[in-house]
Design an enzyme around this catalytic site. Structure first.
Site, PDB file in Angstrom:
ATOM      1  CD  GLU A   8      -2.301  -1.021   2.715  1.00 57.56           C
ATOM      2  OE1 GLU A   8      -2.732  -0.313   3.229  1.00 57.56           O
ATOM      3  OE2 GLU A   8      -2.916  -2.115   3.361  1.00 57.56           O
ATOM      4  CB  CYS A   9       0.594   4.316   0.480  1.00 52.87           C
ATOM      5  SG  CYS A   9       0.741   6.133   0.288  1.00 52.87           S
ATOM      6  N   GLY A  10       3.096   3.890   0.294  1.00 55.20           N
ATOM      7  CA  GLY A  10       4.564   3.640   0.317  1.00 55.20           C
ATOM      8  C   GLY A  10       5.343   2.460  -0.190  1.00 55.20           C
ATOM      9  CG  MET A  13       4.714   5.394  -4.048  1.00 61.97           C
ATOM     10  SD  MET A  13       4.850   6.966  -2.773  1.00 61.97           S
ATOM     11  CE  MET A  13       6.318   7.907  -3.487  1.00 61.97           C
TER      12      MET A  13
END
Length: 132
Positions: A8-10, A13
């Site tokens: 998720e998210c970070g 990334m």
């Protein structure tokens, strides 16, 4: 067989090939997702959402899982395997890179909204480790 992943998210990334920061500097990342993340300077897809899979990999009994997005970065490929729906407006958009064992995208999940998701991930990890 894919290594089970929920990013998720970070974490999403981090799995990209490159990340470009707000100064425009580019950094090598893990290279799992052949795409780049980049700083936008503004909130991207901010707010609450409900996520529904196109194919039932993590929520085999149907239904969705709630989440939210709050980030200043975007990706050249956000995925297209799940549909996000904004509850207040009904606006829909594609997101999440998903297969039988992996779920990778910007949205933060609210696991209590559908505990089947977490159980499915644990079961996938057990299968991968040869425990089932």
């Amino acid at each position: 067989m894919f290594l089970p992943v929920v990013a998720e998210c970070g974490g999403f990334m981090y799995l990209h090939s490159f990340l470009k920061d707000k100064e425009g500097l580019s950094y090598d990342m893990a290279g799992v997702i052949p795409a780049s993340c980049y700083y936008t300077g503004k909130l991207v897809r901010f707010g609450y959402i409900e996520l529904r899979e196109k194919q039932k990999h993590f929520l085999p009994n149907g239904g969705g899982i709630k989440g939210h997005e709050f980030h200043y970065y975007d990706s050249t490929y956000n995925g297209a395997d799940v549909i996000a729906v904004k509850p207040m407006t009904g606006k829909e958009y594609a997101c999440i890179i998903e297969n039988k064992a992996q779920w990778m995208g910007f949205p933060h999940l609210y696991y209590p909204s559908n505990p089947i998701f977490a159980r499915a991930f644990v079961d996938k990890a057990k299968v991968y480790q040869g425990m089932i």
